[in-house]
Design a protein around this motif. Structure first.
Motif, PDB file in Angstrom:
ATOM      1  N   VAL A  66      -9.775   8.736 -13.003  1.00 25.39           N
ATOM      2  CA  VAL A  66      -9.177   9.037 -11.834  1.00 25.39           C
ATOM      3  C   VAL A  66      -8.542  10.576 -11.752  1.00 25.39           C
ATOM      4  O   VAL A  66      -8.157  11.131 -12.783  1.00 25.39           O
ATOM      5  N   SER A  70      -3.420   9.019  -9.377  1.00 26.06           N
ATOM      6  CA  SER A  70      -3.882   7.413  -9.297  1.00 26.06           C
ATOM      7  C   SER A  70      -3.533   6.826 -10.691  1.00 26.06           C
ATOM      8  O   SER A  70      -4.137   5.709 -10.613  1.00 26.06           O
ATOM      9  N   GLU A 148      -8.356   4.349  -6.547  1.00 25.00           N
ATOM     10  CA  GLU A 148      -8.077   5.346  -5.561  1.00 25.00           C
ATOM     11  C   GLU A 148      -7.981   4.957  -4.058  1.00 25.00           C
ATOM     12  O   GLU A 148      -7.636   5.695  -3.360  1.00 25.00           O
ATOM     13  N   ARG A 212     -14.057   7.651  -1.173  1.00 26.71           N
ATOM     14  CA  ARG A 212     -12.797   8.387  -1.007  1.00 26.71           C
ATOM     15  C   ARG A 212     -12.758   9.594   0.204  1.00 26.71           C
ATOM     16  O   ARG A 212     -14.064  10.027   0.049  1.00 26.71           O
TER      17      ARG A 212
END
Length: 433
Positions: A66, A70, A148, A212
């Protein structure tokens, strides 16, 4: 003369002790039932804490893949769900899996109860400990894929549902003596029952959450560098090595015994095949990324090793070492092309959990027929479809319900700030004077 007497006395005592391990001295070549019980229980405990260490491996792997915004959230998710699923598996998950009538569908959601007896062959508590850690591994697969952008408490609730209800039901169909076991399905240590199950649940979460923000360009290509660069490749490598080490317990402990000559040899071969499959997966990923992309992708090498390990998990005992290498090789290729396909579909799996665990897990379960003549391809396909489809549907329902009632995804502003700030309030990395 005195020294000679001491030597003879010591040798005699050792011989008496050795003979005492057998039920009738030199006339019997197997150890007593009690000694078998001790060795079998010891195997559960030692292999169990190896599997427990895989929780640290998942945590480090995910923390490394990540972004730096995060990492604290990943740590909180891993230690939280590890603890939650242990409690829920004690309260009802174990008997839901192992209380299934022969050839049946489901057990009862009742607390685990102690059943120690010499005839059982091992301690009941050791068995619960070992099986619980498989539940934790299944839930860990989901964590990295949805990282995330998922809120932490909906993730915890979903982990309880997966670890306490969904996984025990499908696992019980095989390991609890349910209908898949009666059908002749074979999955030695869980390529489908653990890994594809976790991968199917992860796929449901990834679809519902969406990618994301900014992960894919307007043309659909993946942005791999800033702002989505992995926080720490060394941490990812550490996590992979920890998982690899834990896999010896994962597969080796699934022999479920260490009290005989045959069991000891079987466990040793399982360790060997497990290692070779992982090594083949790593080398294959290194070669294919170099040949196709022009660079040797270290993340693909790490995931290639994991894909090889997942692939051999369905049958680590029967294959020859050469076949184990072949199974790991194909598993790595499945992971590589599966990753590219997921990206083409704009499905954002942060750590590559779906191609490693779902896709390679399916391959490994089908590959059982290459070395195990007691099962059939049709049976293996039925087992794979029943477990993955059931898991995907009920995981999707669970995620959808959480999305409707309490919310699933963090806000755009929280995503910009990072989950460490928005969800945890503790930065993993801070520059200090």
């Amino acid at each position: 003369m005195t020294k000679l007497i001491k030597i003879i006395s010591t040798f005699s005592l050792g011989l008496v002790f050795l003979l005492g391990l057998t039920s009738v001295g030199s006339a019997e070549t197997t150890v007593s039932a009690e000694v078998q019980y001790i060795f079998n229980t010891f195997s559960f405990l030692v292999c169990g804490f190896l599997v427990m260490w895989m929780a640290a491996g998942f945590c480090m792997l995910e923390s490394g893949l990540v972004t730096t915004k995060s990492v604290s959230t990943i740590v909180a998710k891993n230690i939280g769900k590890f603890s939650i699923v242990a409690i829920i598996f004690y309260l009802g998950g174990y008997n839901l899996a192992y209380g299934i009538p022969e050839g049946g569908l489901i057990g009862s959601f009742t607390p685990w109860t102690l059943t120690d007896s010499l005839e059982q062959g091992y301690s009941g508590s050791a068995d619960w400990f070992f099986q619980m850690l498989f539940v934790a591994a299944t839930c860990s697969i989901v964590s990295g894929a949805v990282a995330e952008r998922i809120k932490i408490w909906p993730f915890f609730i979903f982990s309880a549902i997966l670890g306490g209800l969904i996984y025990p039901i499908t696992m019980g169909w095989q390991w609890g003596g349910g209908w898949l076991a009666s059908l002749g399905f074979s999955d030695f240590a869980g390529s489908t029952l653990v890994h594809a199950c976790g991968g199917a649940a992860a796929l449901a979460g990834v679809i519902l959450l969406g990618a994301r923000k900014g992960r894919f360009s307007p043309k659909g290509t993946v942005k791999t560098m800033e702002p989505f660069a992995a926080s720490s490749i060394p941490l990812t490598a550490l996590g992979t090595f920890i998982l690899w080490m834990g896999w010896y317990g994962f597969n080796g402990g699934s022999q479920l015994a260490l009290g005989t000559f045959e069991d000891a040899n079987a466990m040793s071969k399982i360790f060997m095949n497990t290692h070779l499959a992982g090594a083949a997966g790593c080398v294959t990923a290194a070669l294919v990324t170099r040949l196709i992309g022009g660079k040797t992708d270290v993340i693909m090498m790490l995931n290639g090793a994991l894909a090889g390990l997942v692939s051999i998990t369905a049958e680590p005992l029967a294959p020859s070492p050469l076949l184990a290498i072949g199974i790991g090789t194909v598993g790595s290729l499945v992971m590589y092309f599966g990753t590219n396909w997921l990206n083409s579909m704009r499905l954002d799996d942060v750590v590559g959990a779906i191609p490693v665990h779902l896709f390679a897990g399916i391959w490994g379960t089908l590959a059982v027929t290459l070395s195990n003549s007691e099962t059939a391809l049709t049976t293996q396909i039925i087992g794979v479809l029943s477990v993955t489809v059931f898991t995907f549907i009920f995981s999707y329902i669970a995620f959808f319900a959480l999305k409707q009632f309490i919310g699933l995804r963090i806000s755009d502003e929280a995503e910009r700030l990072g989950t460490d700030v928005a969800e945890i309030g503790v930065r993993a990395y801070a520059i200090r004077d």
